[in-house]
Design a protein around this motif. Structure first.
Motif, PDB file in Angstrom:
ATOM      1  N   LEU A 243      38.565 -45.845  -2.294  1.00  0.00           N
ATOM      2  CA  LEU A 243      39.270 -46.637  -1.402  1.00  0.00           C
ATOM      3  C   LEU A 243      40.723 -47.385  -1.820  1.00  0.00           C
ATOM      4  N   ALA A 244      40.813 -48.005  -3.087  1.00  0.00           N
ATOM      5  CA  ALA A 244      41.856 -48.504  -3.390  1.00  0.00           C
ATOM      6  C   ALA A 244      43.129 -47.601  -3.596  1.00  0.00           C
ATOM      7  N   ARG A 245      42.986 -46.172  -3.622  1.00  0.00           N
ATOM      8  CA  ARG A 245      44.080 -45.411  -3.675  1.00  0.00           C
ATOM      9  C   ARG A 245      44.951 -45.340  -2.415  1.00  0.00           C
ATOM     10  N   PRO A 246      46.261 -45.226  -2.476  1.00  0.00           N
ATOM     11  CA  PRO A 246      46.889 -45.374  -1.313  1.00  0.00           C
ATOM     12  C   PRO A 246      46.713 -44.555  -0.076  1.00  0.00           C
ATOM     13  N   SER A 247      46.318 -43.040  -0.226  1.00  0.00           N
ATOM     14  CA  SER A 247      45.960 -42.409   0.545  1.00  0.00           C
ATOM     15  C   SER A 247      44.640 -42.777   1.604  1.00  0.00           C
ATOM     16  N   PRO A 248      44.714 -42.221   2.934  1.00  0.00           N
ATOM     17  CA  PRO A 248      43.821 -42.844   3.735  1.00  0.00           C
ATOM     18  C   PRO A 248      42.218 -42.069   3.357  1.00  0.00           C
ATOM     19  N   ALA A 249      41.127 -42.758   3.719  1.00  0.00           N
ATOM     20  CA  ALA A 249      39.861 -42.260   3.579  1.00  0.00           C
ATOM     21  C   ALA A 249      39.025 -42.383   4.583  1.00  0.00           C
ATOM     22  N   ALA A 250      38.109 -41.562   4.855  1.00  0.00           N
ATOM     23  CA  ALA A 250      37.084 -41.721   5.927  1.00  0.00           C
ATOM     24  C   ALA A 250      35.734 -42.143   5.309  1.00  0.00           C
ATOM     25  N   LEU A 251      34.928 -43.105   5.994  1.00  0.00           N
ATOM     26  CA  LEU A 251      33.745 -43.281   5.617  1.00  0.00           C
ATOM     27  C   LEU A 251      32.875 -42.832   6.511  1.00  0.00           C
ATOM     28  N   LEU A 252      31.797 -42.010   6.023  1.00  0.00           N
ATOM     29  CA  LEU A 252      30.782 -41.398   7.059  1.00  0.00           C
ATOM     30  C   LEU A 252      29.483 -42.044   6.729  1.00  0.00           C
ATOM     31  N   LEU A 253      28.814 -42.665   7.843  1.00  0.00           N
ATOM     32  CA  LEU A 253      27.455 -43.068   7.647  1.00  0.00           C
ATOM     33  C   LEU A 253      26.576 -42.264   8.320  1.00  0.00           C
ATOM     34  N   PHE A 254      25.254 -41.856   7.800  1.00  0.00           N
ATOM     35  CA  PHE A 254      24.563 -41.039   8.245  1.00  0.00           C
ATOM     36  C   PHE A 254      23.022 -41.637   8.395  1.00  0.00           C
ATOM     37  N   ASP A 255      22.350 -41.380   9.283  1.00  0.00           N
ATOM     38  CA  ASP A 255      21.074 -41.793   9.700  1.00  0.00           C
ATOM     39  C   ASP A 255      20.165 -40.708  10.105  1.00  0.00           C
ATOM     40  N   LEU A 256      19.254 -40.123   9.365  1.00  0.00           N
ATOM     41  CA  LEU A 256      18.478 -39.033   9.707  1.00  0.00           C
ATOM     42  C   LEU A 256      17.613 -39.694  10.990  1.00  0.00           C
ATOM     43  N   ALA A 312      38.547 -36.186   9.526  1.00  0.00           N
ATOM     44  CA  ALA A 312      37.291 -36.629   9.292  1.00  0.00           C
ATOM     45  C   ALA A 312      36.177 -36.169  10.403  1.00  0.00           C
ATOM     46  N   ARG A 313      36.701 -36.193  11.712  1.00  0.00           N
ATOM     47  CA  ARG A 313      35.536 -35.837  12.489  1.00  0.00           C
ATOM     48  C   ARG A 313      35.093 -34.485  12.614  1.00  0.00           C
ATOM     49  N   ARG A 314      36.165 -33.433  12.201  1.00  0.00           N
ATOM     50  CA  ARG A 314      35.793 -32.142  12.235  1.00  0.00           C
ATOM     51  C   ARG A 314      34.886 -32.006  10.875  1.00  0.00           C
ATOM     52  N   VAL A 315      35.122 -32.740   9.778  1.00  0.00           N
ATOM     53  CA  VAL A 315      34.032 -32.583   8.711  1.00  0.00           C
ATOM     54  C   VAL A 315      32.571 -33.164   9.077  1.00  0.00           C
ATOM     55  N   ALA A 316      32.683 -34.161   9.883  1.00  0.00           N
ATOM     56  CA  ALA A 316      31.445 -34.802  10.182  1.00  0.00           C
ATOM     57  C   ALA A 316      30.838 -34.021  11.172  1.00  0.00           C
ATOM     58  N   VAL A 317      31.349 -33.326  12.339  1.00  0.00           N
ATOM     59  CA  VAL A 317      30.694 -32.820  13.216  1.00  0.00           C
ATOM     60  C   VAL A 317      30.232 -31.406  12.622  1.00  0.00           C
TER      61      VAL A 317
END
Length: 397
Positions: A243-256, A312-317
């Motif tokens: 997250l310390a990198r300058p580029s954006p990042a997405a956090l995905l939280l999963f709950d089965l 990010a949404r495409r990856v998660a879906v």
């Protein structure tokens, strides 16, 4: 100053013997490291060979010349075999025996046996080859980053170079024969080189095994034992670095979804299998440059670099649909699903706790809105849920 060569050989014998015992004692304490045993046997063999060379003139020449040198050549082959064992490769113990056997058989030829230059060239060539091969095996394993790996390579190459230089020197400079054969400066040089090599190899090889053991312990402390991915502590540490990198990042939280029902209906063995399958799917489908970890129970998280929320949404879906499509032929009624909360970092914002809170709120909405779905965090919505991100971060410290 005139050096007494038999005394040097005797010192080499004692030193090599002690190092061999040290390797074997280390192997007794770490039976899983077979290389230690091989190196121990190799050094004990080197001690025997040094003793045979030191007794030149007191024992038959065919022993001090043929047998002792053949054993010494086989010793370098054993060191190479130990390096291969250390790197997890197939042992080829026949080659050390073959190397020593070639020299021993060659000594049966009168013309070869009577030529010191021929004996030096053959023995030095084989020894240099084994030293170079040992260095190459260590270089091949460079993907495993061990601090002592490159010093070991340099050491083996340097010792191989000593033998390689001895080849043209034996052809150019006349060597003493008869009773004065041991008085050659090359014998003194090789005695000193053997002693230095013995000490240095003991330090570097012991350091390699220690570093690997410490690295394995560090990995074990950061890996979830069931799924093989990062545990919560390691995930938080690695995610903060990404997250310390300058580029954006997405956090995905999963709950089965309904995981307790899976355990209650099919047993914990099946439940564990679902968790392992989830992580295997994550390794296959989630982006390569990711931080993937288990937060606890049936909760997982993944931080990935993205260009924006839609990616990010495409990856998660896609991942959620793939997991929901999993079927077990032996359990046709088993259905699995996962709720995903998604939050994308803002440019220049490296606040992991804030990102975790937003993703956690999105996960809450996904479960509240029917489960087996993906929800993107809305920064305008108030956080009505308890703040779990601080608890996770504190537990990871």
């Amino acid at each position: 100053m005139r050096l007494d060569i038999p005394t040097l050989l005797l010192v080499t014998f004692v030193l090599t013997f002690l190092v061999g015992v040290l390797f074997l004692l280390s192997w007794v304490q770490a039976r899983g490291t077979r290389a230690l045993a091989i190196w121990g046997v190799a050094h004990l063999g080197g001690a025997v060979a040094s003793g045979g060379l030191a007794l030149r003139g007191m024992i038959p020449d065919w022993v001090s010349i043929g047998v002792a040198n053949a054993v010494m050549i086989a010793v370098y082959g054993l060191i190479w075999s130990g390096v291969r064992a250390f790197e997890g490769r197939t042992l080829r113990l026949a080659l050390p025996v073959l190397g020593g056997g070639v020299f021993a058989v060659a000594c049966l030829v009168p013309g070869f046996y009577e030529s010191i230059a021929a004996r030096v060239v053959l023995a030095s060539s084989i020894a240099a080859g084994f030293c170079g091969a040992s260095a190459y095996e260590i270089w091949r394993g460079r993907a495993e980053r061990l601090v002592s790996r490159y010093p070991a390579m340099v050491l083996l190459c340097a010792y191989g170079l000593c033998y390689a230089i001895r080849i043209p020197a034996a052809l150019i400079a006349p060597l003493p024969t008869g009773p004065d054969a041991l008085q050659s400066p090359w014998v003194a040089i090789l005695c000193f080189a053997a002693m230095l090599f013995t000490i240095a190899i003991a330090f570097t090889f012991m350091a390699l095994t220690k570093e690997r053991a410490e690295r394995s312990q560090r990995l074990a402390a950061s890996i979830d034992p069931l799924t093989g991915i990062a545990n919560r502590r390691a995930f938080v540490r690695e995610a903060e670095a990404l997250l310390a990198r300058p580029s954006p990042a997405a956090l995905l939280l999963f709950d089965l979804d309904h995981f307790k029902r899976v355990n209650d209906t099919y047993g914990h063995a099946v439940g564990d299998g679902v968790l392992v399958a989830f992580c295997a799917l994550g390794r296959a489908l989630l982006p390569t440059e990711r931080v993937f970890g288990r937060l606890g129970g049936e909760e997982f998280a993944c931080l990935i670099p993205v260009d924006g929320p839609e990616e990010a949404r495409r990856v998660a879906v896609r991942f959620g649909r793939a997991f929901a499509a999993l079927r077990l032929p032996t359990l046709p009624n088993l259905r699995v699903g996962v709720s995903i909360g998604l939050a994308v970092s803002r440019p220049g914002d490296a606040d992991f706790d804030a990102l975790m809170r937003r993703a956690d709120l999105a996960l809450y909405r996904a479960k509240h809105n029917g489960r087996s779905r993906t929800e993107l965090a809305d920064v305008e919505l108030p956080d009505a849920r308890p703040d779990r991100s601080k608890a996770w971060a504190q537990a990871a410290e």
